[in-house]
Design a protein around this motif. Structure first.
Motif, short mmCIF file in Angstrom:
data_model
loop_
_atom_site.label_atom_id
_atom_site.label_comp_id
_atom_site.label_asym_id
_atom_site.label_seq_id
_atom_site.Cartn_x
_atom_site.Cartn_y
_atom_site.Cartn_z
N VAL A 97 13.50 4.99 -1.15
CA VAL A 97 12.13 4.28 -2.25
C VAL A 97 12.87 2.93 -2.38
N ASP A 98 14.21 2.65 -3.46
CA ASP A 98 13.74 1.70 -3.91
C ASP A 98 15.10 0.17 -3.00
N ASP A 99 15.36 0.88 -1.58
CA ASP A 99 16.09 -0.06 -1.17
C ASP A 99 15.02 -0.15 0.07
N GLY A 100 14.16 0.81 0.16
CA GLY A 100 13.06 0.06 1.58
C GLY A 100 11.91 -0.81 0.17
N TYR A 101 12.06 -0.85 -0.53
CA TYR A 101 11.23 -1.76 -1.70
C TYR A 101 11.65 -3.61 -1.91
N ASP A 102 13.67 -3.01 -2.15
CA ASP A 102 13.73 -4.22 -1.55
C ASP A 102 14.25 -4.62 -0.10
N THR A 128 12.28 6.90 6.27
CA THR A 128 12.17 5.67 5.19
C THR A 128 10.90 4.99 4.85
N GLN A 129 10.33 5.51 5.99
CA GLN A 129 8.90 4.51 6.06
C GLN A 129 8.32 6.25 5.20
N TRP A 130 7.98 7.01 5.04
CA TRP A 130 7.26 7.29 4.24
C TRP A 130 7.70 6.90 2.51
N SER A 131 9.48 7.07 2.50
CA SER A 131 9.79 6.76 0.94
C SER A 131 9.51 5.07 0.91
N ALA A 132 9.33 4.07 1.77
CA ALA A 132 8.71 2.91 1.46
C ALA A 132 7.26 2.55 0.80
N VAL A 133 6.68 4.04 1.75
CA VAL A 133 5.12 4.24 1.25
C VAL A 133 4.91 4.68 -0.20
N SER A 134 5.82 5.78 -0.43
CA SER A 134 6.44 6.14 -2.40
C SER A 134 6.91 4.51 -3.17
N SER A 135 7.27 3.30 -2.40
CA SER A 135 7.80 2.44 -2.98
C SER A 135 6.41 1.49 -3.49
N GLN A 136 5.66 1.73 -2.84
CA GLN A 136 4.24 1.16 -3.29
C GLN A 136 4.12 -0.67 -3.31
N PRO A 226 14.55 13.37 -2.08
CA PRO A 226 14.48 11.78 -2.07
C PRO A 226 13.00 11.07 -2.54
N TYR A 227 12.66 11.05 -3.34
CA TYR A 227 11.69 9.91 -3.62
C TYR A 227 11.53 10.08 -5.77
N ASN A 228 12.12 8.67 -5.89
CA ASN A 228 12.24 8.60 -7.45
C ASN A 228 10.73 7.95 -7.89
N GLY A 229 10.09 7.85 -6.64
CA GLY A 229 8.97 7.16 -6.98
C GLY A 229 7.80 8.38 -6.50
N PRO A 230 6.36 8.32 -6.76
CA PRO A 230 5.32 9.00 -6.20
C PRO A 230 5.63 9.79 -4.94
N HIS A 231 5.28 11.41 -4.69
CA HIS A 231 5.50 11.67 -3.34
C HIS A 231 4.28 10.80 -2.47
N PRO A 232 4.76 10.51 -1.06
CA PRO A 232 3.75 9.97 -0.29
C PRO A 232 2.46 10.25 -0.39
N TYR A 233 1.68 11.31 -0.43
CA TYR A 233 0.90 11.80 -0.69
C TYR A 233 -0.23 11.31 -1.56
N ASP A 234 0.73 10.79 -3.13
CA ASP A 234 -0.53 10.55 -4.04
C ASP A 234 0.62 8.80 -4.46
N ALA A 235 0.51 7.85 -3.36
CA ALA A 235 0.88 6.65 -3.44
C ALA A 235 -0.40 6.07 -2.89
N ARG A 236 -0.18 4.41 -2.94
CA ARG A 236 -1.08 4.10 -2.07
C ARG A 236 -1.52 4.11 -1.30
N PRO A 237 -2.60 4.83 -0.45
CA PRO A 237 -3.05 4.68 0.70
C PRO A 237 -2.63 3.47 1.60
N VAL A 238 -1.82 3.71 2.76
CA VAL A 238 -1.65 2.57 3.93
C VAL A 238 -2.09 3.28 4.84
N PRO A 239 -2.46 3.02 6.18
CA PRO A 239 -3.15 3.53 7.53
C PRO A 239 -1.64 3.84 8.45
N VAL A 240 -1.72 4.87 8.51
CA VAL A 240 -0.38 5.54 10.00
C VAL A 240 -1.17 6.09 11.10
#
Length: 557
Positions: A97-102, A128-136, A226-240
């Motif tokens: 999550v953090d590495d995706g954001y950074d 890792t895509q879903w982890s980046a979604v979690s990073s928002q 896997p997620y130290n942010g929100p679960h991807p389902y609960d994160a900001r939606p992005v097109p998938v």
């Protein structure tokens, strides 16, 4: 004798890849290649974060990059933390999550970035895509996860099929031991006939000289978070754009992501599905079994053909959601392939016109004999019927494929397995018209055992007029008391051609894909003497064991 272990180190980076070491928030540097960037000429970026050596032929990102850069995208490919040229601890499913954001933050600060990022890739690099979604990160505008899922941790503990408690997935254990030891990867064969089974992996770690931390944590009952942010389902939606394989060993979990998000406010409007007749390694049903000319892992021309179909939908998707050069209504919401027939489109999945059909397990007295065995009937028999099958840990039922990541490469004839006397088989009638399966499949079975715990493996096969039998879908569950067990077999799009018959197989083991059940309170990893057992299937009107299908109306062909 110690097992032979081959260490796989990084391949050379191609000369046209710009190599960078990108700093994460804790100071760890991640090896990152950039393709197609022109300083001062901002463009959208397609990012992939992989654990399999970004420069290897296995992930073929130099060729993937050619296809994206030809359409005006910058491509960034990164070795994840602790893998190949990247620094940091080697422990999958943590820190992404953090590495995706950074990494996205680094991209948008480059002069060649227009501040818009999409992500692409298979399996772990779908995770890792879903982890980046979690990073928002606000720059992440679209993702194309392929043959993956939000819970893509190949648990040594379970095979994630959505059917409650599961038999232990040995392929997941081997994956952890091969990929997540250190920066490199280790190739070896595991003697899974050893008892206790754990001894085979201990021999491998001794030969390597170090252990997989992920293997030890999960084996010890400590799940990887896997997620130290929100679960991807609960994160900001992005097109998938979900790219699903009907024969993928993660297909059940991937379709659960799609169906869950398609029902969530915010997410529902931006869910797209492409479902193809592929397995995890992108072999096609229409080419199965693969020949030297169609095997893309061996043949260069076959690889080029596969990559065109592999990247084409993602480029179309990114043209809409990253570039804005096409409108969302130019994309079908659902594109799916009907096996043996071809591509279809729809506004929704499951298809609005699809209906459910139930076939009841009948004539169980014949089910333990050679195929066709018992019958799949339109209604349950009156009264109570039953059949028994044995679980023999010294004579295990062979898996549909020794490596389910490559299910379609060989697409083996399973008729010899159907004819074993320790499995049950129920077969439907041959039809003179096509039967189109399109949607979820599951089995409802009334089962019990003489053992403290027992496994139930189910396969739905296509029994051809020539007697060969090949897999359509499969699933499994573990139970420790008598009763009705629901086994999810996943979604499919598959045409049963005239003259072909559905065959449902029930077994007590699936080896070497799954760890044999101990049949007792003993840990199956540690037992040296797993217990044989006798299982009973109850059916008939009192206990209506049945196969539940999703089918299309007759097409009139």
């Amino acid at each position: 004798m110690s097992p032979a272990v081959q260490r796989v180190t990084p391949e050379p980076a191609p000369p046209h890849a710009e190599q960078h070491m990108v700093r994460m928030r804790d100071g760890v540097l991640l090896a990152t290649d950039v393709y197609g960037a022109t300083p001062g000429r901002p463009a959208p970026t397609v990012l992939a974060r992989v654990p399999y050596d970004k420069n290897s032929r296995y992930v073929f990102f130099d060729k993937i990059a050619e296809r994206f850069t030809a359409h005006g995208y910058v491509v960034v490919v990164q070795d994840v933390r602790g893998k190949f040229r990247s620094q940091g601890q080697t422990l999958g499913w943590t820190g992404e999550v953090d590495d995706g954001y950074d990494t996205i933050e680094w991209i948008v600060r480059q002069s060649w970035s227009d501040g818009i990022v999409g992500m692409f890739g298979d399996s772990y690099y779908g995770f890792t895509q879903w982890s980046a979604v979690s990073s928002q990160h606000p720059a992440l505008r679209a993702i194309v996860p392929r043959v993956t899922c939000t819970t893509n941790a190949p648990g040594i503990a379970t095979y994630d099929s959505g059917s409650g408690r599961q038999p232990l997935w040995l392929e997941g254990a081997t994956y952890q031991a091969q990929v997540w030891v250190d920066n490199d990867t280790y190739e070896f064969d595991v003697d899974l006939t050893r008892r206790p089974v754990i001894a085979a992996y201990e021999e491998v770690f001794t030969a390597i000289g170090k252990r997989s931390a992920g293997f030890d944590l999960v084996l010890g009952g400590i799940p990887l978070a896997p997620y130290n942010g929100p679960h991807p389902y609960d994160a900001r939606p992005v097109p998938v754009l979900h790219c699903v394989g009907w024969f993928d060993n993660l297909g059940i979990a991937h379709m659960r992501d799609y169906t869950e998000l398609a029902e969530r406010p915010g997410w529902a409007a931006v869910q797209y599905l492409i479902a193809d007749t592929i397995d995890h390694e992108n072999y096609f049903l229409e080419d199965a079994p693969a020949t030297p000319e169609t095997d893309h892992l061996a043949d260069a021309a076959a690889l080029e053909r596969m990559l065109d179909s592999y990247t084409g939908p993602a480029i179309e998707f990114f043209d809409v959601f990253l570039k804005g050069t096409a409108q969302p209504d130019s994309l079908p919401r659902v594109r799916w392939k009907l096996g043996h027939e071809g591509w279809r489109t729809s506004e929704a999945w499951p298809l609005p016109e699809a209906t459910t059909a139930e076939l009841y397990l009948a004539e169980p007295d014949a089910a333990a004999g050679r195929a066709p065995g018992g019958t799949l009937a339109p209604r349950p028999a009156a009264g109570a019927e039953s059949a028994e099958w044995r679980y023999d840990p010294d004579d295990l039922v062979p898996s549909a494929a020794a490596d389910t990541f490559l299910q379609l490469r060989d697409h083996v004839d399973e008729r010899p397995t159907l004819d074993r006397d320790d499995v049950l088989v129920f077969t439907g009638p041959a039809s003179d018209r096509p039967l189109d399966l399109a949607g979820p499949v599951h089995a409802m079975l009334h089962v019990e055992s003489t053992a403290h715990t027992f496994d139930v493996f189910v396969r739905l096969l296509d029994l051809a007029p020539d007697g060969t039998a090949r897999l359509i879908v499969r699933g499994c569950a573990q139970a420790d008391e008598p009763g009705e067990v629901e086994i999810a077999l996943g979604h499919t799009g598959y045409r049963m051609r005239p003259g072909h018959r559905l065959a449902l197989m029930i077994a007590g083991s699936d080896f070497p894909n799954h760890l044999p059940n101990s049949g007792s309170t003993e840990n199956p990893w540690l037992t040296t003497a797993p217990k044989a057992s006798l299982q009973k299937l109850r059916t008939g009107s009192a206990h209506p064991s049945r196969l539940c299908l999703t089918v299309l109306p007759e097409s009139g062909e």
